[in-house]
Design an enzyme around this catalytic site. Sequence first.
Site, short mmCIF file in Angstrom:
data_model
loop_
_atom_site.label_atom_id
_atom_site.label_comp_id
_atom_site.label_asym_id
_atom_site.label_seq_id
_atom_site.Cartn_x
_atom_site.Cartn_y
_atom_site.Cartn_z
N TYR A 54 -3.20 -29.03 -29.62
CA TYR A 54 -3.79 -27.78 -30.08
C TYR A 54 -4.60 -27.20 -28.91
CZ TYR A 54 -6.39 -24.48 -32.91
OH TYR A 54 -6.93 -23.32 -33.42
N GLU A 101 -8.74 -37.20 -36.08
CA GLU A 101 -10.14 -37.34 -35.67
C GLU A 101 -10.71 -38.66 -36.13
OE1 GLU A 101 -11.15 -32.55 -35.92
OE2 GLU A 101 -12.18 -33.96 -37.24
N GLY A 161 -3.71 -32.06 -37.70
CA GLY A 161 -4.65 -31.86 -38.79
C GLY A 161 -5.96 -32.55 -38.47
N ARG A 162 -6.77 -32.79 -39.49
CA ARG A 162 -8.05 -33.46 -39.27
C ARG A 162 -7.94 -34.98 -39.24
NH1 ARG A 162 -12.21 -32.61 -43.04
NH2 ARG A 162 -10.98 -31.32 -44.43
N CYS A 193 -0.21 -31.14 -32.18
CA CYS A 193 -1.51 -30.56 -32.49
C CYS A 193 -2.63 -31.57 -32.19
CB CYS A 193 -1.51 -30.10 -33.95
SG CYS A 193 -2.78 -28.92 -34.39
N HIS A 194 -3.46 -31.89 -33.19
CA HIS A 194 -4.57 -32.82 -32.99
C HIS A 194 -4.11 -34.27 -32.87
CE1 HIS A 194 -6.80 -29.26 -34.25
NE2 HIS A 194 -7.91 -29.85 -33.83
#
Length: 199
Positions: free
Chosen positions: A139, A93, A89-90, A119-120
């Site tokens: 990802y 980050e 997800g975000r 993923c992320h």
Amino acid sequence: MTGKQILMFAGDFVEDYEMMVPFQALQAVGHEVHAVCPETEAGETVKTAVHDFRGDQTYMETRGHDFELNATFDEVDPADYDALVIPGGRAPEYLRTYDRVLEITRHFADADKPIAALCHGTLILAAADTIRGTACTAYPALEADVRAAGGEWRDEVTRDGTLVTGQAWPDHPEWIAQFLDVLGTEIDHAPSAATADDD
């Protein structure tokens, strides 16, 4: 089987499936999972996001659920845990900007404890400089980030030693199965619960 103590990173707009599915699946087979987020305490919530693939050049994001944390980040001692899970997800980050998140991640990598990233989530591994010379995935759009961090890119669920990585939530079945294998999880199939038809 003796259940493991597993730490799981969370944060605002963590991917909903990637947070909830492993959180519940690992508990269902007898492990204890503590979900934490910097600057939050047990009982507080983070917002999740659902990333879906609908034929566009990248994923679409919609608002997910409020996920309740069950442990306090500032009280975490990574030495107390057997494994680490990093969903995508975000959230990754910004989570990678916290020095303590990177320190905790390095503890698991340096101690060769199992880590599962999806993923992320691999962005945190890259920022912690723990994937150099390691086969892994993320990802697909993060291939350049993985290579820049010295990782050996793969296009599928990848297990390298005690590290298991996947590309996104559609990888859950294989990704979770590989992680359970690394954890040494043995699942006993108990008899199914009685139903009204059994009477």
